[in-house]
Design an enzyme around this catalytic site. Structure first.
Site, PDB file in Angstrom:
ATOM      1  CG  HIS A  51      -1.794   1.161   1.375  1.00  0.00           C
ATOM      2  ND1 HIS A  51      -3.122   1.126   1.036  1.00  0.00           N
ATOM      3  CD2 HIS A  51      -1.548   2.423   1.801  1.00  0.00           C
ATOM      4  CE1 HIS A  51      -3.660   2.320   1.251  1.00  0.00           C
ATOM      5  NE2 HIS A  51      -2.726   3.132   1.719  1.00  0.00           N
ATOM      6  CD  GLU A  52       1.437   3.489   3.736  1.00  0.00           C
ATOM      7  OE1 GLU A  52       1.514   4.527   3.053  1.00  0.00           O
ATOM      8  OE2 GLU A  52       0.457   3.221   4.471  1.00  0.00           O
TER       9      GLU A  52
ATOM     10  CD  GLU B 211      -5.589   5.270   0.473  1.00  0.00           C
ATOM     11  OE1 GLU B 211      -4.645   6.079   0.622  1.00  0.00           O
ATOM     12  OE2 GLU B 211      -5.678   4.223   1.112  1.00  0.00           O
TER      13      GLU B 211
ATOM     14  CG  HIS C  35       0.336   6.279  -0.551  1.00  0.00           C
ATOM     15  ND1 HIS C  35      -0.680   7.021  -1.101  1.00  0.00           N
ATOM     16  CD2 HIS C  35      -0.225   5.569   0.459  1.00  0.00           C
ATOM     17  CE1 HIS C  35      -1.816   6.767  -0.440  1.00  0.00           C
ATOM     18  NE2 HIS C  35      -1.564   5.886   0.502  1.00  0.00           N
TER      19      HIS C  35
END
Ligand code: ZN
Length: 497
Positions: free
Chosen positions: A261-262, A291, A265
């Protein structure tokens, strides 16, 4: 170059530097700083934010923006210079409405509140955090008072994270999604977690695996770091300096999904056109678009069947003790198991949106005063019982679980679910352009996928508004249907490999 433009760029670069240095200090506070540094750090952050705000809202910047109006007319609206002036003007007009003292005070209180929140969460002690939440809310109201009194109040909050987006648009999308998610969750929930999903997964192996996966996604250690923190996040100080964080627990795999997830980003920030460095255009365009990328890498890639066929041998080698008699297909099903739970960041793709909708609704009620901070835990728990059918046992896994209200991030939560919606809109376009993307993922090849996202989404930075960016990439406006189709296809008949 036009002299006024050159001077504007010089000033904006300085403001950008101040902001990025502040981000570095915030990262440090959450990742490295000893607890005792908190009090002084709050002052330092307030000073830095105040300074950046003061420099940016300097009347000379406003004068330069005025002087540039005729010049701007002569520019191609798609050019970097036109984007820079347009975005700077919008930011400037907004920032100029807020007194520097208020900006600094919001930062100072938020910094202190985050420290108290961390302690309150660890002790499941909402009463400890509540006075700080009250102060944050009071400051947020003073902030709201700086803007158009005719505006819908929540629009002002949302605009900080999703510039130009209206609460009514978000409500329309969420109203469409909410009953579908509640029905789908009820249909496909399966409470029996396979024993192998409880590990133990030794932390050192988890970290090795996280690093292995994000390296394949495109994170290189010359430009990225992966560190530990309480609440995972990603920060970037430059397109060449990306800080991802995650947390480890031996009894689950959240670190792996958190890292993916990160990394999404981080890839977004790393992929912004380097020509935009040290300008206000040098970042992702909005929290929702951001997101969309974290969720795309975490879910559309990282929870897909081809991904797990690729990762399976590496995963098995990392955790041989728990992987006896577990197939790639077993793993794929297990990491996509749907079960209503308490924690947003650990929730499955089907129930995730409901966690966000709870917060979106409560935020509006908190700001409107129809729910008070005294009633908040009870209101939170009631809504979890309603939408997710779960009894929240304590505030640690309830109202205290997220950091956002401690840093005064009211208006942030809905962007998480907008990100899910946008991620599938973008994915559908990506699959048109890279039709064999599944085969590539199964072969552990992520370069073409990453390159498509980079050139179509990431490189744009803040050149265009979030809505324009979505339109340019997908050819349509915000649309919940691709997302609902995706969930129905993947989960509707139970997860199939
Ligand atoms: Zn995220």
């Amino acid at each position: 170059m036009n002299a006024a433009l050159a001077e504007l760029k010089r000033r904006l670069a300085e403001v950008h530097d101040l902001q990025q240095v502040t981000l570095a200090m915030e990262w440090d506070q959450l990742v490295m700083m000893p607890h005792g540094g908190a009090e002084v750090r709050a002052e330092q952050l307030a000073t830095m934010n105040g300074l950046a705000h003061e420099r940016f809202t300097d009347p000379e910047v406003g004068r330069l923006l005025e002087e540039l109006r005729p010049f701007e007319e002569s520019l191609d609206p798609d050019s970097d210079d036109a984007s820079l002036v347009r975005v700077a003007r919008r930011d400037w007009e907004k920032a100029s409405r807020v007194p520097t003292e208020l900006t600094a005070e919001i930062t100072r209180v938020a910094s202190g509140a985050q420290e108290v929140w961390a302690e309150a969460r660890a002790r499941s002690d909402y009463a400890l955090f509540r006075p700080w939440l009250d102060r944050n809310l009071e400051l947020r109201h003073r902030y709201i008072d700086c803007f158009d009194p005719e505006a819908e109040v929540y629009d002002i909050l949302l605009d900080d994270y999703e510039p130009g987006m209206k609460t009514a648009e978000v409500r329309a999308v969420f109203d469409r999604i909410k009953p579908e998610l509640i029905a789908l969750a009820a249909e496909v929930a399966s409470p029996d977690e396979p024993a192998f999903m409880r590990g133990p997964f030794p932390e050192a192996e988890q970290e090795r695996l996280s690093r292995y996966v994000v390296e394949h996604f495109g994170a290189n250690w010359n430009n990225f770091r992966l560190d530990r923190t309480v609440h995972p996040f990603c920060s970037s100080f430059a397109t060449t300096d990306i800080r991802m964080t995650t947390r480890y627990s031996e009894t689950d795999l959240h670190s792996l999904f958190g890292s993916m997830h990160e990394c999404g980003h981080g890839l977004y920030e790393h992929g912004v056109d380097p020509a935009l460095e040290r300008t206000p255009l040098c970042s992702g365009v909005s929290s929702g678009l951001h997101e969309s990328q974290s969720r795309l890498w975490e879910n559309l890639v990282g929870r897909s069947a081809p991904f797990w066929r690729w990762l399976y041998p590496t995963f098995e080698a990392a955790f041989p003790a728990v992987m006896t008699d577990v197939t790639a297909d077993d793993l794929y099903r297990a990491v996509n198991r749907v079960e209503p739970s308490f924690i947003r960041v650990d929730s499955d793709e089907v129930t995730y949106g409901l966690h966000v909708i709870v917060r979106f609704e409560l935020e509006q009620e908190l700001i409107a005063g129809t729910v008070t901070t005294a009633d908040l835990p009870e209101a939170w728990n009631a809504r979890y019982a309603d939408y997710l059918g779960v009894e929240v046992p304590n505030d640690q896994v309830g109202v205290l679980q997220d950091i956002h209200w401690s840093f005064n991030g009211f208006g942030y939560f809905p962007t998480y679910q907008l990100g899910n919606v946008i991620s599938v809109q973008i994915w559908e376009k990506l699959v048109e352009a890279v039709p064999d993307v599944d085969a590539q993922i199964e072969a552990g090849e992520f370069a073409e996928l990453g390159a498509w996202l980079r050139s179509n989404v990431y490189a744009l930075g803040r050149r265009f508004t979030p809505q324009e960016t979505i339109e340019r990439v997908t050819g349509s406006a915000l649309d919940a249907e691709p997302y609902l189709r995706y969930l129905q296809t993947k989960y509707g008949a139970g997860v199939a490999a």
